[in-house]
Design an enzyme around this catalytic site. Structure first.
Site, short mmCIF file in Angstrom:
data_model
loop_
_atom_site.label_atom_id
_atom_site.label_comp_id
_atom_site.label_asym_id
_atom_site.label_seq_id
_atom_site.Cartn_x
_atom_site.Cartn_y
_atom_site.Cartn_z
N GLY A 279 85.36 39.64 40.09
CA GLY A 279 86.75 40.04 40.25
C GLY A 279 86.89 41.49 40.67
CB SER A 280 89.40 43.98 39.55
OG SER A 280 90.43 43.02 39.49
CB VAL A 281 83.83 45.38 39.25
CG1 VAL A 281 84.17 45.64 37.81
CG2 VAL A 281 83.16 44.05 39.41
CE LYS A 283 91.55 44.16 42.91
NZ LYS A 283 92.47 44.06 41.78
#
Lengths: 568, 133
Positions: A279-281, A283
């Site tokens: 997920g967001s890591v 980004k």
């Protein structure tokens, strides 16, 4: 002189004068030779008596050591941590076997043996003791106390053989990286397997692991997993500049000494073999790619006012702000929409190339044999570009993420994982993926996440930590869609952010919301505090002094003017 | 007049006897040395095994998990955290710090802490409270 007289007498008739004297001299010489042989014979007999009677008990020492040396196998080499702490060693232990031919009282002996070896039952021992064969193992690798007790039985049929046994003094500290051996001393997992050759030759191996950091990381991952009732966790501490693995944890774990009893779930290496969508890591990587390709001001905005639609697919924000967001805002609020738009701007080919350069699309090149290959969609369309920008659609190992973060924060130089420490200092990588400017902007963004964003629970005052939270839903059990209840909460961070030395990644598998976290099981509540605890303990072990940086000199300070703090 | 044995022969025999004796002596000495060597080798092996055992025991007894557990159990000591770290000795605030002798401990600043003077005893003071389990 009677002898010489006889000679003279015997030959006096025939010979006289010079000839006679020549003849007697020849006889004299023969006599000397004869005497020589007599004396030699006596000496030989005496020596034979000496060898047989006086010296007979002693083995022929000049031969035995050399011939023994060929038969005794070399003890398997040790495995040490970077400070020389013993992680695996080989000890000579006695193994007990029975020669049933010599057993006099099988039943009494079996009863006594059963008392010494609780793992063996009376019945199975009795079966072994009264068998027809000449060799049955009773117990292998027994302790000196057990050996003494067996000797006290005084049963001639019980005999010992010395065997080498692998021993792991640190227990379950780093079983997935170390691996383990089978009963015949062959490595069948981890370092033990991949370095079977040098280890069997008796060479010692030094790893880059620091057992103190390993302990800290393991302790905090277990603490977080317990606190949030999770099924497991994993984590890694890297040297941000060299890629040396200072600690690597996969939990649940096992004791390598008792690997045979471990469950598959425990033996599974979640750090280098397990692949997950984090997920967001991710980004961190998509934003870095965006900043690398677009040298735009941080005030550039992305429209996150409403969910992003792509065909039938809708991308929503978890921490929805429903407005235009600047780059720092996208990152600190972890906006999926904003990151997807960044990925769209970078474009499929360039985003893929950036991920490839970071090593996120290929199996790791590393010393352990258990290496997971990232799961990448076979057809990478535009939608994949959007979803991978916020970390869905590509599944990688935890170590992939940590290495990628190291590359982003260390000035953009690619780092390769290293687990075995060579003699020479590790040379810095010279392959650049991102420019130093991109790296610096990313570091300030990551610091902002901790000072003002989703990662505030990760802050350790005085150590300028930075990072990114990631809460990902695991794929549904029926392999369709995602399961909103089963999360992976992770935090990828580094410190100190002005010139990162260490990268720490922590991932907790399926945490459940608790009262103390107000029911949340997201990364900010689960992984960020674990990260904080790891960094906090690391500082004292490594002796890193805290450094107070005034707020206006913080690396993230320049970004605050692009952030509207109306939501705190 | 020829001699019974020529001087040459006597010399050769004498040399042979001396050499023989020397050879015998050398071979005996070699065997003895071999014996000593074998003893030493087996001693070294025994010592190495003992060292390996002690090293393993040392590593086991000093494993961070075990030390942490014991420290918590018997001394009530918690793991240090970053908030306890100081960058500078000056920041450490202790009750009534009285410098005694700056040069006493290898240039390090030695401070006395009021009544709680460190004793010269080799024995660490026992904890006053029983460990809480």
């Amino acid at each position: 002189m009677s002898f010489s007289n006889t000679v003279q007498r015997r030959h006096s008739i025939v010979l006289a004068g010079d000839q006679s004297s020549n003849f007697s001299m020849a006889h004299g010489r023969l006599f000397v030779v004869k005497m020589f042989f007599v004396v030699a014979f006596i000496l030989i007999v005496a020596r034979a008596g000496d060898v047989v009677v006086l010296d007979g008990g002693r083995p022929n020492v000049s031969v035995s050591p050399a011939s023994n040396a060929e038969h005794i196998p070399v003890a398997r080499g040790k495995i040490l941590d970077r400070n020389g702490v013993l992680l695996a060693t080989t000890l000579k232990t006695a193994s007990l076997y029975v020669d049933p031919f010599y057993v006099s009282d099988a039943m009494a002996t079996a009863k006594q043996l059963a008392a010494i070896f609780p793992k063996r039952s009376y019945g199975s021992l009795l079966k072994d003791l009264q068998g027809k064969g000449r060799f049955v193992w009773v117990a292998r690798g027994i302790t000196p106390e057990q050996q003494k007790a067996v000797l006290m039985i005084g049963e001639p049929g019980l005999q010992f053989e010395n065997e080498y046994q692998r021993f792991y003094p640190q227990g379950n500290l780093a079983p997935h990286l170390l691996g383990y051996t089978n009963i015949d001393d062959q490595g069948i997992a981890g370092i033990e397997k991949s370095f079977e050759g040098v280890l069997t030759e008796g060479e010692d191996l030094t790893l880059t692991i620091d057992s103190r950091l390993q302990h800290i990381l393991r302790r905090e991952i277990i603490a977080a997993a317990d606190r949030f009732d999770a099924v497991g966790g994993s984590g890694v501490i890297l040297n941000a500049k060299t890629g040396e693995v200072l600690a690597g944890v996969s939990y649940p774990d096992f004791k390598p000494d008792e690997a045979g009893n471990a469950k598959n779930r425990e033996k599974f290496n979640a750090l280098t073999l397990g692949t997950y969508e984090f997920g967001s890591v991710f980004k961190i990587f998509s934003t870095a790619a965006f900043l690398e390709h677009y040298d735009v001001a941080m005030s550039t905005t992305f429209d996150a006012s409403e969910p992003l639609k792509h065909g039938r697919f809708t991308i929503r924000d978890y921490h929805a702000e429903n407005r235009n967001l600047t780059i720092p805002e996208v990152f600190m609020h972890s906006s999926n929409i904003g990151s997807a738009l960044m990925g769209q701007a970078v474009g499929t080919e360039r985003l893929k190339a950036s991920y490839k350069d970071l090593g996120l699309l290929d199996a790791l090149d590393m010393e352990v044999p258990e290496l997971g290959k990232p799961q990448v969609p076979s057809r990478w369309g535009d939608l994949t570009t959007l979803t991978t920008s916020y970390g869905h659609g590509v599944a990688v190992t935890p170590l992939h993420v940590a290495l990628g973060v190291a590359t982003v924060v260390n000035g953009g130089m690619v780092v390769k994982p290293q687990l075995v420490k060579g003699d020479a200092e590790v040379e810095r990588s010279v392959i650049s993926v991102f420019s130093p400017k991109t790296s610096e902007r990313m570091r300030s963004l990551m610091r902002l996440v901790v000072t003002d964003g989703t990662g505030r629970n990760a802050d350790v005052p005085g150590y300028q930590v930075g990072g990114k939270t990631g809460t990902a839903e695991k794929p549904g059990k029926n392999k369709k869609g995602y399961d909103r209840k089963r999360l992976i909460s992770s935090f990828a961070g580094a410190f100190p952010m002005d010139d990162p030395e260490y990268v720490v990644f922590v991932a907790i598998d399926e945490p459940k919301g608790q009262k103390e976290s107000y029911g949340y099981a997201t990364a900010g509540w689960v992984a960020a505090p674990a990260f904080k605890a790891v960094v906090s303990s690391m500082a004292s072990v490594l002796g890193i002094a805290p450094r107070d940086v005034p707020e206006d000199q913080e690396i993230s300070h320049g970004l605050k003017k692009f952030v509207s703090l109306k939501n705190g | 007049m020829k001699r019974f044995l020529s001087v040459q022969s006597i010399l050769v025999m004498a040399v042979a006897i001396v050499l023989g004796a020397a050879l015998l002596y050398t071979s005996q000495a070699t065997q003895d040395a071999d014996g000593v060597l074998a003893d030493l080798k087996s001693n070294i092996e025994r010592e190495n095994e003992a060292i390996a055992l002690l090293e393993a025991e040392w590593a086991y007894l000093n494993s961070p998990q075990r030390l942490e557990k014991l420290a918590m159990e018997y001394y009530g000591v918690k793991t240090p955290s970053a908030s306890q770290m100081m960058g500078d000795m000056e920041e450490v605030s202790l009750p009534f710090p009285v410098p005694i002798d700056p040069q006493s401990v290898g240039g390090m600043q030695a401070v006395s802490y009021g009544e709680v003077q460190p004793t010269a005893s080799d024995v660490a003071p026992l904890p006053k409270v029983r460990p809480v389990r």
